[in-house]
Design a protein around this motif. Sequence first.
Motif, short mmCIF file in Angstrom:
data_model
loop_
_atom_site.label_atom_id
_atom_site.label_comp_id
_atom_site.label_asym_id
_atom_site.label_seq_id
_atom_site.Cartn_x
_atom_site.Cartn_y
_atom_site.Cartn_z
N THR A 1 0.86 -1.18 0.00
CA THR A 1 0.00 0.00 0.00
C THR A 1 0.90 1.23 0.00
O THR A 1 1.82 1.32 0.81
CB THR A 1 -0.89 0.02 1.26
N LYS B 1 -2.22 -1.04 -3.59
CA LYS B 1 -3.18 0.05 -3.41
C LYS B 1 -2.41 1.36 -3.35
O LYS B 1 -1.51 1.50 -2.52
CB LYS B 1 -3.97 -0.14 -2.11
N ALA C 1 -4.62 3.51 6.86
CA ALA C 1 -4.11 2.65 5.77
C ALA C 1 -2.87 1.86 6.18
O ALA C 1 -2.58 0.82 5.59
CB ALA C 1 -3.80 3.51 4.55
N LEU D 1 -10.01 0.66 0.80
CA LEU D 1 -9.13 -0.45 1.20
C LEU D 1 -9.95 -1.69 1.52
O LEU D 1 -9.53 -2.82 1.25
CB LEU D 1 -8.27 -0.04 2.39
N PRO E 1 0.28 2.40 5.48
CA PRO E 1 0.95 2.14 4.19
C PRO E 1 2.36 1.59 4.37
O PRO E 1 3.02 1.89 5.38
CB PRO E 1 0.99 3.52 3.53
#
Length: 454
Positions: A99, A181, A206, A172, A208
């Motif tokens: 991500t 993503k 998220a 998500l 990430p």
Amino acid sequence: MVLDSLAKSLRDALRRINKSALVDDRLVDEIVKEMQRALLMADVDVALTLDITNSVEKRAKEEPVPKNSNPRNHLIRIIYEELLRILGKPREFHVKPATLMLVGLYGQGKTTSAGKLAKFYAKHGYKVVLIAADTQRLGAYEQLEQVAGSVGASFFGIYGEKDSRRVVKEGLEKFRDWDVKIIDTSGRNAIDSSLTKEIADINDIAKPDEVVLILDASIGQAAGKQAKAFNEAVKITGVYITKLDGTAKGGGALSAVASTGAPILFIGTGEHMEDMEYFNPARFLSRLLGMGDFETLMAAAKEFQKELDENAVEKMAQGKFTLKEMYDVWDQMSKPGLFKKLFDSMPMAAGGMKKEMDEQFLDESEGKLRKYKVIMDSMTYYEMENPEEIKGQRVERIARGSGYNTSDVKELLRDYKRVKDMVKNLKGNRKILSMMKKQFKNGNVPEDLSNLPQ
Ligand SMILES: Nc1nc2c(ncn2[C@@H]2O[C@H](COP(=O)(O)OP(=O)(O)OP(=O)(O)O)[C@@H](O)[C@H]2O)c(=O)[nH]1
Ligand SMILES: [Mg+2]
């Protein structure tokens, strides 16, 4: 071409060195002055410029020329090494499911770079979704949707929604099974508390793997300050420098960002979706100086010297030869002929090995090498390191990502195995091994720069 005028000045300087009959203090002074002018014109910081050029001057005048080199090559090598210092250290980057959150101020190129990254991952055979978390700017939703369509990625956004947190959460969730993503966030005029809060919130939601700061190269040195400020506000994992194609100040942007310690991961070199490169300082510099193979030859020379010490000629013969080694050689030597040159410079001709290499591998059509490179670009780091694991679904994914057939992927694997076996066979051939060692010990490594394309 990226950094045109800096490249031209530096190339002119190197050419001048190559042409000069004698490397004396006067030549060094002139070259140093020319470097200073070129770096300052490219917006590199004054103190940094002086640091680099003083160091070139001192080393050029004081360091003895190694016995396997000559004064011209020695000066070129010093310039190369000193310039490399300003580009920072490369960060290892593995292409794998992830991500990514892209952050940056207005107009830096976030949305465009999101598309480029999507294309890059899709090329590796991954399923990619672009998530429209820029809920501030009018038209941001449509722009990202259009970009996603153009690179064949999925798209998620909630039209009219103002809360970027909700968009990210739902996106998500809905695209949980997608490999990659990429979250396009909204910019601001300057870093302010609303931006840092928004980014921090999205970061929490998220989690990430990468937080990539997007910076426009045309802001020159100011890119360093921005990188620092963003890094303090949110921990960034890498920087993507855009628009290097359209500015004379790119040298300033690259060096200033590198000096903050934030790794430069990618550069944008045009408006099209394929205009992006993974940033490797050494490779970038070799290309800028017009010596595509310079770094390779240097590295090879150094490496072999080192290997000699560690007795690693034997180590190589015992087997560390993965697809990664094979790829690196190809990637750096854009012309297959150079690969041949490197091998020619080794005393392998004595055995039947070189002939076999020629037949099996080196004299293959350029087309085949190009095809293999594209296929390898679609492999992950793990696969390159462990080629024996590439079977079944992996073969299919790699074929899909590269646009070739599974039979092409299998052909590459077969050829790789053949070369690996040949390298392995060296193990048994004491005579060749000892010849190789003797040759390296004599310093007879490829370092003849005079033949390089100018
Ligand atoms: N020449 C060139 N243009 C680029 C590059 N990257 C982005 N651009 C252009 O820069 C402009 C702004 O890019 P966007 O991707 O919309 O920037 P952004 O950061 O998303 O902008 P906001 O959403 O308004 O904050 C566009 O016209 C892009 O085509 C690049 O590497 N080279
Ligand atoms: Mg945008």
